[in-house]
Design an enzyme around this catalytic site. Structure first.
Site, PDB file in Angstrom:
ATOM      1  N   THR A  50      32.870 -60.264   7.003  1.00  0.00           N
ATOM      2  CA  THR A  50      32.953 -58.956   7.649  1.00  0.00           C
ATOM      3  C   THR A  50      33.008 -59.162   9.162  1.00  0.00           C
ATOM      4  O   THR A  50      33.011 -60.289   9.648  1.00  0.00           O
ATOM      5  CB  THR A  50      31.738 -58.075   7.294  1.00  0.00           C
ATOM      6  N   CYS A  51      33.004 -58.055   9.899  1.00  0.00           N
ATOM      7  CA  CYS A  51      33.075 -58.168  11.353  1.00  0.00           C
ATOM      8  C   CYS A  51      31.820 -58.801  11.949  1.00  0.00           C
ATOM      9  O   CYS A  51      31.838 -59.282  13.083  1.00  0.00           O
ATOM     10  CB  CYS A  51      33.311 -56.795  11.978  1.00  0.00           C
ATOM     11  N   ASN A  52      30.734 -58.813  11.188  1.00  0.00           N
ATOM     12  CA  ASN A  52      29.479 -59.321  11.738  1.00  0.00           C
ATOM     13  C   ASN A  52      28.924 -60.543  11.024  1.00  0.00           C
ATOM     14  O   ASN A  52      27.906 -61.077  11.442  1.00  0.00           O
ATOM     15  CB  ASN A  52      28.414 -58.225  11.728  1.00  0.00           C
ATOM     16  N   SER A 110      21.578 -56.565   8.918  1.00  0.00           N
ATOM     17  CA  SER A 110      22.767 -56.082   9.618  1.00  0.00           C
ATOM     18  C   SER A 110      22.491 -55.845  11.096  1.00  0.00           C
ATOM     19  O   SER A 110      21.344 -55.663  11.513  1.00  0.00           O
ATOM     20  CB  SER A 110      23.251 -54.774   8.984  1.00  0.00           C
ATOM     21  N   GLU A 115      22.705 -49.843   7.745  1.00  0.00           N
ATOM     22  CA  GLU A 115      24.104 -49.395   7.634  1.00  0.00           C
ATOM     23  C   GLU A 115      24.537 -49.478   6.169  1.00  0.00           C
ATOM     24  O   GLU A 115      24.100 -50.333   5.417  1.00  0.00           O
ATOM     25  CB  GLU A 115      25.009 -50.218   8.541  1.00  0.00           C
ATOM     26  N   GLY A 192      42.442 -48.341   8.335  1.00  0.00           N
ATOM     27  CA  GLY A 192      41.613 -48.874   7.261  1.00  0.00           C
ATOM     28  C   GLY A 192      40.299 -48.123   7.103  1.00  0.00           C
ATOM     29  O   GLY A 192      40.097 -47.038   7.646  1.00  0.00           O
TER      30      GLY A 192
END
Length: 430
Positions: A50-52, A110, A115, A192
């Site tokens: 994922t982005c993180n 997270s 989240e 997206g």
């Protein structure tokens, strides 16, 4: 056989490294999973990107060797030196791996605590690995319990309520800067899932939304899914739009920056750009009145979020710890149940053989067969009742594996006979 997880997240890497580690396509994920499984030491694997974070969730015959081999393949893929990856990586095995996975699934690890996107992303990663044949029974079991843990945390706390995502954090930051958002235009780049979330938060915060994407049809469909009016602009007008709107949030899957010094016009007003994509969509740009925020720059809001949720997080962590212990009890019980079932099955086969033999030899009459079978089964059931009960209790003890192995040897049970497929009932739920 052990669980092993290798973790890279906002906690141990900066955004530059996460960009290099990110997997941008299903083909890249599939290729990497095949590579780490081909040595035979790593038996099952799921890749979450994922982005993180990048999480490599595996079952291994030798965690130490698996970790080294996985990091070597990751070094080749990312062009980051092995020693650097080894130094940065958080490596968990067995109890630590279970606790970490449950923490991740419950959104306690997270960037934005609580989240709601992470459990869906984990489910998608799990489905993908299953569809490609990269994971089997042991991973299915731990994923089942991870999703169960996430659902328990969500129901027992308020961590999953409200707007708690990277997208909502970016919008909250923009709203904090702009103050009066009524009539203020905000540009969203990308069509997206992250862009959809961004639009929802922008609309609820009072912004007027303009949407653009390379896939104009997909952008139009996304815009039509909202009741509010959303302007869809052609991607070719991106540079013009960047010179007209004060707020921009980009979340594309482009493997390189789509916004550079060259396509950024000079203006005489303040602009606030939020790059929530990994790899980043915005290059290093030095323009008057332009402030660029990356995922890592949203930490101030995250810290505020964490302080407000501290008490809820304590409750959530206690749930994770409790369910981590429960998982191993449950896992052992699953190993015990087929062993007990096998004892009864083998007893039934002995009864069948001996009754048929007795009838053939004339020891008993054929018309008495049913009653004699019932009597034999009653004797076996009463005889095995206490051992079966004790076996189920043993599943909670450290000696469980030794006892199970001994019984399998004594009664000539093949461990493969006890391999029963377990379907994760939480996979289809949100």
């Amino acid at each position: 056989m052990s669980y092993l997880i290798i973790s890279f997240s906002h906690k141990n890497t900066d955004i530059e490294m996460r960009e290099k580690l990110a997997f941008g396509s299903d083909e890249e994920k599939d290729r990497f999973l095949k590579l780490i499984l081909e040595d035979g030491i790593t038996k099952e694997a799921v890749l979450l990107s994922t982005c993180n974070r990048v999480e490599i969730i595996t079952r291994s015959l030798n965690p130490n060797n698996s970790a080294k081999l996985i990091l070597k393949q990751l070094a080749i893929y990312s062009s980051v030196e092995y020693d650097v990856l080894y130094k940065r990586a958080d490596i968990y095995d067995n109890d630590g791996a279970v606790h970490h996975l449950f923490t991740v699934a419950s959104a306690l690890d997270s960037l934005v605590i609580g989240e709601t996107q992470i459990v869906g992303q984990l489910k998608d990663a799990f489905r993908f690995s299953q569809s490609k044949g990269h994971c089997d029974q042991k991973i299915i079991r731990i994923m089942h319990y991870a999703f169960k843990c996430a659902a328990t945390v969500r129901n027992a706390t308020s961590l999953g309520t409200g707007s708690v995502s990277v997208a909502s954090t970016a919008v909250a930051k923009a709203k904090d800067i702009i103050k009066n958002t009524c009539g203020v235009k905000a540009l969203v780049i990308g069509a997206g899932e992250m862009s959809e979330l961004t639009i929802k938060h922008l609309l609820s915060s009072g912004f007027d939304v303009i949407l653009t994407s390379r896939d104009i049809k997909k952008a139009q469909n996304l815009a039509n899914s909202f009741e509010e009016n959303i302007d869809v602009a052609p991607y070719e007008s991106l540079s013009t739009l960047l010179g007209q709107v004060p707020v921009m949030i980009t979340a594309t899957s482009a493997p390189y920056p789509i916004i550079t010094e060259d396509n950024t016009p000079d203006v005489d007003f303040q602009r606030y750009w939020f790059d929530i994509a990994v790899p980043r969509d915005i290059d290093d740009i030095n323009k008057f009145g332009l402030e660029i925020y990356s995922v890592d720059d949203l930490q101030d809001i995250v810290n505020e979020n964490m302080s407000l949720r501290a008490e809820q997080a304590k409750t959530a962590y206690s749930i994770v710890s409790k369910m981590s212990l429960e998982f191993y009890d449950w896992l052992k019980s699953l190993d015990i149940e087929p062993v007990v079932k096998n004892l009864y099955t083998k007893a039934d086969s002995v009864i069948d053989k001996k009754v048929e033999h007795a009838i053939k030899k004339g020891f008993i009459r054929a018309e008495d067969e049913e009653n004699i079978r019932k009597l034999c089964q009653t004797v076996i059931t009463e005889y095995l009742h206490t051992p079966s009960k004790k076996l189920k209790n043993i599943s909670k003890n450290m000696e469980c594996d030794i006892v199970v192995g001994t019984i399998q040897n004594m009664f000539a049970q093949n461990s493969d006979e006890n391999h029963e497929q377990y379907k994760c009932e939480h996979l289809s739920k949100n």
